[in-house]
Design a protein around this motif. Sequence first.
Motif, PDB file in Angstrom:
ATOM      1  N   GLU A 194     -21.374 -11.410 -51.603  1.00 45.34           N
ATOM      2  CA  GLU A 194     -20.663 -10.242 -51.090  1.00 45.34           C
ATOM      3  C   GLU A 194     -19.637  -9.747 -52.107  1.00 45.34           C
ATOM      4  O   GLU A 194     -18.488 -10.194 -52.129  1.00 45.34           O
ATOM      5  N   HIS A 197     -30.573 -14.574 -46.363  1.00 45.38           N
ATOM      6  CA  HIS A 197     -29.173 -14.408 -45.974  1.00 45.38           C
ATOM      7  C   HIS A 197     -28.218 -14.954 -47.032  1.00 45.38           C
ATOM      8  O   HIS A 197     -27.006 -14.966 -46.820  1.00 45.38           O
ATOM      9  N   TYR A 231     -27.765 -10.338 -40.845  1.00 42.16           N
ATOM     10  CA  TYR A 231     -28.538  -9.502 -41.760  1.00 42.16           C
ATOM     11  C   TYR A 231     -29.968  -9.334 -41.241  1.00 42.16           C
ATOM     12  O   TYR A 231     -30.569 -10.270 -40.725  1.00 42.16           O
ATOM     13  N   SER A 239     -23.897  -0.843 -47.036  1.00 45.73           N
ATOM     14  CA  SER A 239     -24.420  -2.133 -47.456  1.00 45.73           C
ATOM     15  C   SER A 239     -25.668  -2.495 -46.657  1.00 45.73           C
ATOM     16  O   SER A 239     -26.517  -1.649 -46.407  1.00 45.73           O
ATOM     17  N   LYS A 240     -25.738  -3.729 -46.211  1.00 44.65           N
ATOM     18  CA  LYS A 240     -26.959  -4.276 -45.625  1.00 44.65           C
ATOM     19  C   LYS A 240     -27.226  -3.761 -44.206  1.00 44.65           C
ATOM     20  O   LYS A 240     -26.306  -3.498 -43.435  1.00 44.65           O
ATOM     21  N   VAL A 258     -26.485 -13.971 -49.483  1.00 42.51           N
ATOM     22  CA  VAL A 258     -26.016 -12.708 -50.043  1.00 42.51           C
ATOM     23  C   VAL A 258     -24.651 -12.911 -50.690  1.00 42.51           C
ATOM     24  O   VAL A 258     -23.721 -13.426 -50.048  1.00 42.51           O
TER      25      VAL A 258
END
Length: 352
Positions: free
Chosen positions: A335, A331, A326, A298-299, A333
Motif C-alpha cells: 500500500e 491480497h 480486495y 485504488s483497488k 498488496v
Amino acid sequence: MITVTQGLSGKYFSASIPDVVITMTGYRLATVMSISTDGKTWKEIYSEHLFPVDGSIKIGDLSTLLMPFARQSLDLQLKIEMTEEFSDSDSTQKNTQSCEIVYCAAEIDTTCADFVDNYFLSILMGTKTTSIGRLEYLHYLSKDAATAYCTYSDGSHKSFPLTAIGGNANFTTIDVSPSQFIVAGKTLVSFYVTAGNRRQDYWIDQENPDCAPILIFMNSFGVEELFYCTGVLTKSPSIKYETAYVESKEKNIKITETRTFKADTGPLSAAEAEWFGDLLRSDYIRVLTIKAGKLKISKEVVISEQKSDQTNEDDEIFRFTFSYHYAQLNHNVVEMYREGRIFDNTFDYTFN
C-alpha cells in the motif's frame, strides 16, 4: 386486427417497465425490439414470432431484458415493432410502441419523468454532510445550468455558477466540492446546489474529521458517488496455511491471505442512513487512497459483512459497520497510498 390494451409511452425506469398487452385476430405476431441512444441509429436486440393465447399476447419482463443495455448508456430509446400475421403469412396490420428508458435498479414511488426532472441521480433524499477538502459530485439527466448558493458564518451569501465536468449527450456531471466555494476571511457553513427544479443541500462539518475509508461506488442509477467513513478503520488480515511433508520436513506449500478491513461509517442522519444502503447493494466499489494530499482510485473491493440495523426511535443516532476485502485474488498488496487513517494522522505527520 391488433388492439393494444396496455402499451408504452413517455419515460420509464429500467426496473419498472410495464408489460405490453395486445389482443389480435391473426395467427401469430412478428415482434422486433430495437434500442437507440440517439434516436437515429437503432440496434435490434430481440426478434421472435409470438403466438396468442385466447387471442391475447403479453410481452412481459421487459426490465430483465433491457436492464443491461440501459446500464451501459443510462438513457436509451426503446421501439417495439409488431406485425400481425395469418397462417398464409399475409400481414394485415402493424403497430409500434416506443418509450424512453432511464437506468435505475431501484423501485421509486413516483414516475420516471417526475423524478429525473426534480431530483439528482441519487437516492439521497436529504441534506448531505461534507467537509472542506472532500470531493463531491452530482449527476442529473438534462443539460440544465447548475448553481451553488453558499451561506457563511457571518450571515452573508454568495452564488457560484457550476460547469459540467462530465456526462454524455443525455446526462451531466458537476463538481460541487466545497473547497471551490471558500471566500477569504469567511467560514463556509452550508450550501445548496440547483439545476432546473433539482436541489441538493450540504452542511459543512467544521471539525473536518479524517475519513477512512473513502469509497467510490456505482449507485442505483449507474453513476458514481463517494462515501466518506469517519469512524475507526481496522485492518484484520488472516492467513491460511496448507502444509505437507517434503523430504521429511514440514513445509508451507500454499499460503492464502485474506486482507479484511472493518469500517465504521460514523454518525449519519436518517437520510444518509438510507443512502448508505445503496453502497451496500452496489456491485462495483473501489477505494480512494491518499498520497501527498491527492486522491487516487485504488483497488476494487467486495463487501462481505455488514451491520446496518435501524429502528424507529426518535433519538436514534444511525451508525453502521461493515467489512470488505480486495476483489482480486492476490491480497499481498503493498500500500503505497494510505486508506485514510491507519493509524493516526499524527503518525503520518511525524514520520513523513
